[in-house]
Motif scaffolding. Structure first.
Motif, short mmCIF file in Angstrom:
data_model
loop_
_atom_site.label_atom_id
_atom_site.label_comp_id
_atom_site.label_asym_id
_atom_site.label_seq_id
_atom_site.Cartn_x
_atom_site.Cartn_y
_atom_site.Cartn_z
N GLU A 83 0.83 -1.20 0.00
CA GLU A 83 0.00 0.00 0.00
C GLU A 83 0.87 1.25 0.00
OE1 GLU A 83 -3.64 0.13 2.32
OE2 GLU A 83 -3.08 -1.83 3.13
N PRO A 84 0.90 1.98 -1.11
CA PRO A 84 1.63 3.25 -1.12
C PRO A 84 0.92 4.24 -0.20
CG PRO A 84 1.15 2.51 -3.35
CD PRO A 84 0.37 1.64 -2.42
N TYR A 85 1.69 5.00 0.59
CA TYR A 85 1.07 6.01 1.43
C TYR A 85 1.58 7.41 1.12
CZ TYR A 85 5.10 5.10 4.55
OH TYR A 85 6.34 4.89 5.07
N GLU A 86 2.54 7.52 0.22
CA GLU A 86 2.94 8.83 -0.29
C GLU A 86 3.28 8.68 -1.77
OE1 GLU A 86 6.19 12.27 0.66
OE2 GLU A 86 5.35 11.14 2.33
N ILE A 87 2.63 9.48 -2.61
CA ILE A 87 2.76 9.40 -4.06
C ILE A 87 3.45 10.67 -4.57
CG2 ILE A 87 1.46 9.20 -6.24
CD1 ILE A 87 1.17 6.75 -4.44
N ASN A 88 4.33 10.51 -5.56
CA ASN A 88 4.97 11.65 -6.19
C ASN A 88 3.88 12.54 -6.81
OD1 ASN A 88 7.06 13.25 -7.44
ND2 ASN A 88 6.56 12.21 -9.34
N GLN A 89 3.97 13.83 -6.61
CA GLN A 89 2.96 14.75 -7.12
C GLN A 89 3.35 15.39 -8.45
OE1 GLN A 89 -0.11 14.98 -5.68
NE2 GLN A 89 0.71 13.36 -4.41
N SER A 97 14.04 -0.77 2.25
CA SER A 97 12.96 -1.27 3.10
C SER A 97 13.48 -1.43 4.53
CB SER A 97 12.41 -2.60 2.59
OG SER A 97 13.32 -3.65 2.80
N ILE A 98 12.56 -1.38 5.45
CA ILE A 98 12.89 -1.53 6.86
C ILE A 98 11.72 -2.22 7.55
CG2 ILE A 98 12.02 0.73 7.52
CD1 ILE A 98 14.43 0.87 9.51
N ALA A 99 12.03 -3.04 8.51
CA ALA A 99 10.99 -3.73 9.27
C ALA A 99 10.16 -2.73 10.07
CB ALA A 99 11.61 -4.75 10.22
N TRP A 146 4.97 5.73 -6.49
CA TRP A 146 4.97 5.79 -5.04
C TRP A 146 6.34 6.24 -4.53
CZ3 TRP A 146 8.34 2.50 -2.45
CH2 TRP A 146 8.82 1.41 -3.16
N LEU A 147 6.34 7.02 -3.47
CA LEU A 147 7.58 7.41 -2.78
C LEU A 147 7.78 6.57 -1.53
CD1 LEU A 147 7.23 11.28 -3.09
CD2 LEU A 147 8.78 9.80 -4.36
N TYR A 148 6.71 6.39 -0.78
CA TYR A 148 6.73 5.56 0.42
C TYR A 148 5.55 4.59 0.35
CZ TYR A 148 10.02 8.79 2.65
OH TYR A 148 11.12 9.55 2.96
N TYR A 208 8.21 -1.20 5.79
CA TYR A 208 8.04 0.09 5.12
C TYR A 208 9.00 0.11 3.94
CZ TYR A 208 5.71 1.70 9.37
OH TYR A 208 4.85 1.84 10.43
N TYR A 209 8.64 0.85 2.89
CA TYR A 209 9.45 0.92 1.68
C TYR A 209 9.61 2.38 1.25
CZ TYR A 209 8.12 -3.96 1.54
OH TYR A 209 7.91 -5.27 1.87
#
Length: 96
Positions: A41-47, A75-77, A53-55, A62-63
């Motif tokens: 699930e992307p939670y921050e998208i390049n505008q 990525s990080i746990a 997706w950025l994050y 997390y990615y």
């Protein structure tokens, strides 16, 4: 009819439909190999002009989209020991 209801329900409860659309509309997009089209699930998208997706996140990680040939993402746990960790700031992600 049952197949249609199942497809709508699947699109409603998982990010698979939005991920498929994201993958189809922008060649830069991808799903991290540790995740899946069903859970990422992307939670921050390049505008900008591209909507990559950025994050993003899934149940365990997390990615962050880096997009370099040798490291397309980090990525990080989710369970990490990073002091001052902020899922929206990759600079706070420590090596785990």
């Amino acid at each position: 009819m049952a197949v249609s209801v199942f497809a709508v329900a699947l699109a409603w409860v998982t990010p698979a439909f939005s991920n498929a659309l994201m993958l189809l509309t922008d060649r830069v997009n991808f799903i991290p190999r540790e995740s899946s089209i069903w859970t990422f699930e992307p939670y921050e998208i390049n505008q900008g002009s591209s909507n990559y997706w950025l994050y993003g996140e899934d149940a365990h990680r997390y990615y962050y989209f880096v997009y370099t040939p040798d490291e397309p993402y980090r990525s990080i746990a989710k369970r990490n020991q990073c002091a001052g960790f902020d899922k929206r700031d990759v600079r706070t992600w420590c090596a785990t």
